[in-house]
Design a protein around this motif. Sequence first.
Motif, short mmCIF file in Angstrom:
data_model
loop_
_atom_site.label_atom_id
_atom_site.label_comp_id
_atom_site.label_asym_id
_atom_site.label_seq_id
_atom_site.Cartn_x
_atom_site.Cartn_y
_atom_site.Cartn_z
N SER A 265 12.85 21.14 10.85
CA SER A 265 11.52 21.75 10.80
C SER A 265 10.96 21.71 9.39
CB SER A 265 11.57 23.19 11.31
OG SER A 265 12.02 23.25 12.65
N ILE A 266 11.76 22.11 8.41
CA ILE A 266 11.29 22.11 7.02
C ILE A 266 11.00 20.69 6.56
CG2 ILE A 266 11.88 22.66 4.63
CD1 ILE A 266 13.57 24.94 5.64
N ALA A 267 11.87 19.74 6.91
CA ALA A 267 11.66 18.34 6.51
C ALA A 267 10.35 17.82 7.09
CB ALA A 267 12.84 17.49 6.98
N GLY A 268 10.09 18.12 8.36
CA GLY A 268 8.85 17.65 8.99
C GLY A 268 7.62 18.24 8.36
N VAL A 269 7.65 19.55 8.09
CA VAL A 269 6.49 20.23 7.49
C VAL A 269 6.25 19.72 6.07
CG1 VAL A 269 5.60 22.44 6.67
CG2 VAL A 269 6.67 22.29 8.92
N LEU A 270 7.31 19.66 5.24
CA LEU A 270 7.15 19.21 3.86
C LEU A 270 6.71 17.75 3.80
CD1 LEU A 270 10.18 20.84 1.97
CD2 LEU A 270 7.78 21.56 2.00
N GLY A 271 7.29 16.91 4.67
CA GLY A 271 6.91 15.51 4.68
C GLY A 271 5.45 15.33 5.04
N TYR A 272 5.00 16.08 6.06
CA TYR A 272 3.59 15.99 6.47
C TYR A 272 2.67 16.46 5.34
CZ TYR A 272 -0.81 17.16 8.72
OH TYR A 272 -2.15 17.26 9.03
N LEU A 273 2.97 17.63 4.76
CA LEU A 273 2.12 18.17 3.71
C LEU A 273 2.07 17.25 2.50
CD1 LEU A 273 3.12 21.96 3.83
CD2 LEU A 273 1.04 20.89 4.72
N MET A 274 3.20 16.67 2.14
CA MET A 274 3.22 15.78 0.97
C MET A 274 2.38 14.53 1.22
SD MET A 274 6.46 14.50 -1.24
CE MET A 274 6.18 13.79 -2.88
N ASP B 184 0.81 -1.22 0.00
CA ASP B 184 0.00 0.00 0.00
C ASP B 184 0.85 1.27 0.00
OD1 ASP B 184 -2.36 -1.50 0.08
OD2 ASP B 184 -2.35 -1.56 2.27
N CYS B 185 2.03 1.19 -0.58
CA CYS B 185 2.92 2.36 -0.63
C CYS B 185 3.15 2.78 -2.07
CB CYS B 185 4.26 2.02 0.04
SG CYS B 185 5.46 3.38 -0.01
N SER B 186 3.05 4.06 -2.35
CA SER B 186 3.35 4.61 -3.67
C SER B 186 4.69 5.31 -3.63
CB SER B 186 2.25 5.60 -4.09
OG SER B 186 2.27 6.74 -3.24
N TRP B 187 5.18 5.72 -4.80
CA TRP B 187 6.45 6.45 -4.84
C TRP B 187 6.32 7.82 -4.19
CZ3 TRP B 187 10.72 4.07 -5.19
CH2 TRP B 187 10.83 2.89 -5.95
N LEU B 188 5.13 8.44 -4.30
CA LEU B 188 4.91 9.72 -3.63
C LEU B 188 4.95 9.55 -2.11
CD1 LEU B 188 2.04 11.27 -5.80
CD2 LEU B 188 4.40 12.09 -5.62
N ALA B 189 4.35 8.46 -1.64
CA ALA B 189 4.37 8.19 -0.20
C ALA B 189 5.80 7.92 0.27
CB ALA B 189 3.46 7.00 0.13
N MET B 190 6.58 7.21 -0.54
CA MET B 190 7.97 6.95 -0.18
C MET B 190 8.76 8.24 -0.11
SD MET B 190 10.30 4.86 0.70
CE MET B 190 9.40 3.32 0.46
N MET B 191 8.50 9.17 -1.02
CA MET B 191 9.18 10.46 -0.98
C MET B 191 8.79 11.25 0.28
SD MET B 191 11.25 12.68 -2.23
CE MET B 191 11.56 12.25 -3.95
N GLY B 192 7.49 11.24 0.62
CA GLY B 192 7.04 11.92 1.83
C GLY B 192 7.66 11.32 3.08
N LEU B 193 7.74 9.98 3.08
CA LEU B 193 8.34 9.29 4.23
C LEU B 193 9.83 9.61 4.36
CD1 LEU B 193 6.79 7.27 6.10
CD2 LEU B 193 8.13 5.47 5.04
N SER B 194 10.51 9.69 3.22
CA SER B 194 11.94 10.01 3.26
C SER B 194 12.18 11.43 3.75
CB SER B 194 12.57 9.82 1.87
OG SER B 194 12.06 10.76 0.94
N LEU B 195 11.23 12.33 3.49
CA LEU B 195 11.34 13.69 4.02
C LEU B 195 11.20 13.68 5.54
CD1 LEU B 195 9.30 15.73 1.38
CD2 LEU B 195 11.72 16.04 1.93
N LEU B 196 10.28 12.86 6.06
CA LEU B 196 10.13 12.75 7.51
C LEU B 196 11.41 12.22 8.15
CD1 LEU B 196 6.51 11.40 8.17
CD2 LEU B 196 7.34 13.76 8.12
N CYS B 197 12.14 11.38 7.43
CA CYS B 197 13.41 10.87 7.95
C CYS B 197 14.45 11.98 8.06
CB CYS B 197 13.93 9.73 7.07
SG CYS B 197 12.99 8.20 7.21
N PHE C 140 -1.64 15.74 1.74
CA PHE C 140 -2.42 16.30 0.65
C PHE C 140 -2.11 15.73 -0.73
CE2 PHE C 140 -2.34 19.63 3.94
CZ PHE C 140 -3.70 19.76 4.16
N ILE C 141 -1.02 15.00 -0.87
CA ILE C 141 -0.66 14.48 -2.20
C ILE C 141 -0.57 12.95 -2.21
CG2 ILE C 141 1.07 14.52 -4.04
CD1 ILE C 141 1.91 17.28 -3.06
N ALA C 142 0.31 12.40 -1.39
CA ALA C 142 0.60 10.97 -1.49
C ALA C 142 -0.55 10.09 -1.01
CB ALA C 142 1.87 10.65 -0.69
#
Length: 398
Positions: free
Chosen positions: A376-385, A328-341, A388-390
Motif C-alpha cells: 500500500s505504501i509503495a503504491g501510494v508513494l510511487g503514484y505521488l512521486m 523520455d524517462c528521468s531518474w525521478l521517474a525511474m525512482m517512482g517506477l521502482s516504488l510501484l514495483c 507530482f514530481i517526476a
Amino acid sequence: MPIKRAYQTLSHFFATEIAGGICLFIAALLAMLMANSELRSAYAHFLHVPIGVVLGEQTFSLSLTHFINDGLMALFFLLVGLEIKRELVEGELSSRAQAMLPAVAAAGGMAGPALIYAFFNWDDSIAMRGWAIPTATDIAFSLGVLSLLGKRVPLALKVFLLAVAVIDDLGAIAIIAVFYTSDLSTVPLLLSLLIIVGLGTLNRYEVCSRTPYLLLGGILWVCVLQSGVHATLAGVAVAFTVPLRMTGNKKSPLPKLEHDLHTMVTFLILPLFAFANAGVNFSGLSPSVLLNPLPLGITMGLLAGKAIGITGTVWLMVKSGAATLPRDCSWLAMMGLSLLCGIGFTVSLFIGNLAFAEGNLDMVNFVKLGVIFGSSIAGVLGYLMLRFIALPSLSLDK
C-alpha cells in the motif's frame, strides 16, 4: 436505453488496465472487513469448505483455500507463463539489447528486498524461510496504479515496468521451484516428466488445438500436486510448450488462450485469491506489531529494497555505458517506477503461504500485514512521486 448504457459503461471499465487492480483491492478489503466483524466465523468456515471428487472408494478433496491457492492459481501461472513466452519470443524481451536493462533491473529488484528482509530476520531460522516474500511485483496492481496517471506516462515507462514485472515473475517461478519444493515423490514426479515430454511432442508437431494441451495439463497438475513440487508450476510447464510460431498457414493457439485466460484470471481467480488470503484479524494487534522483524522486513523490503535495487542497478548500467535510460524517462521517474514495483501483493502473499504453510497463525498474519502495508505504501508513494514530481519535471524538460 439505461440498460444498454450501463452495459457499455461496464464493458469500458473491464477493458481498462486499472479494472483488475480495483477488483483485487475490493476483494482484499472485503476479506479484511469480514475477518474483523461478526462475520469472521462465516468467513473462516467458507474458506474451509471441502471441494473434491469421489472415484469409487477414493476421495480427492481440498479445502476451498487450498483449491484456490493450489488449483486456480495454476491457471494464473499458466497465464504468466504464456505472457513470458510471448515476450521472450516476439515481444519486449526478444532481443538481448531489449532485455538487458529490465533483466538487470529485475534482478536488482529481487536481490535488494531479499537482503533487507534477511537483515531484519537473520537470527530467526524460521522467519528466514520468508526471504523471497518481498521480491515479487504484482503486475495487475502496479500497472493499474500507473494507468491512473493516464496519457502523461511515456510509453517507454509502461513498457519498462511491464518487462521488469514479467522477468520478476520468471524469477518468482524459479524461486518457488527451487526453494519451496517439499520432499519429492518419485513415481508422480516421473509421470510428470513423461507428460511434459508429451506436451513437448505436441509442440514439436505444431498441434494447433489447445484442447490436448489443457487435457494433459490437467493430468500434469494432479501428478505435480502429488510429487512434492508445487502444483502451480504445472501451469508454467504447459505454457512453455504451447506453440507461438507456426509454419505454413497454421494458427498459433497461444494468443487466443492468453486472451481467454486473461479475463478469468483478472476478474475471478485473482480476486478470489485476494479474498481467501488477505483476511487479517486485527483484534489484539497494536501498531507496534509492524515493528516485528518479520512484517518490518517485508515492508522495508518492498519499499526500500525495490527502490534501491531497481534504481541502483539501472544507475550502474547507465553510468557504465552498458545501457541508457528508457526514452523520455528521468531518474525521478525511474525512482517512482521502482516504488510501484514494490506492490508485491498477489505473488508475495502466495510465496508467504508456501514459506509458512506449517507455521502458526501469528506468523501468517505477520506476512499478510507486511505485504498489505508495504504494498500500500509503495503504491501510494510511487503514484505521488510520478504524479507530482517526476512527470511534471519531465514535461518541463521537454
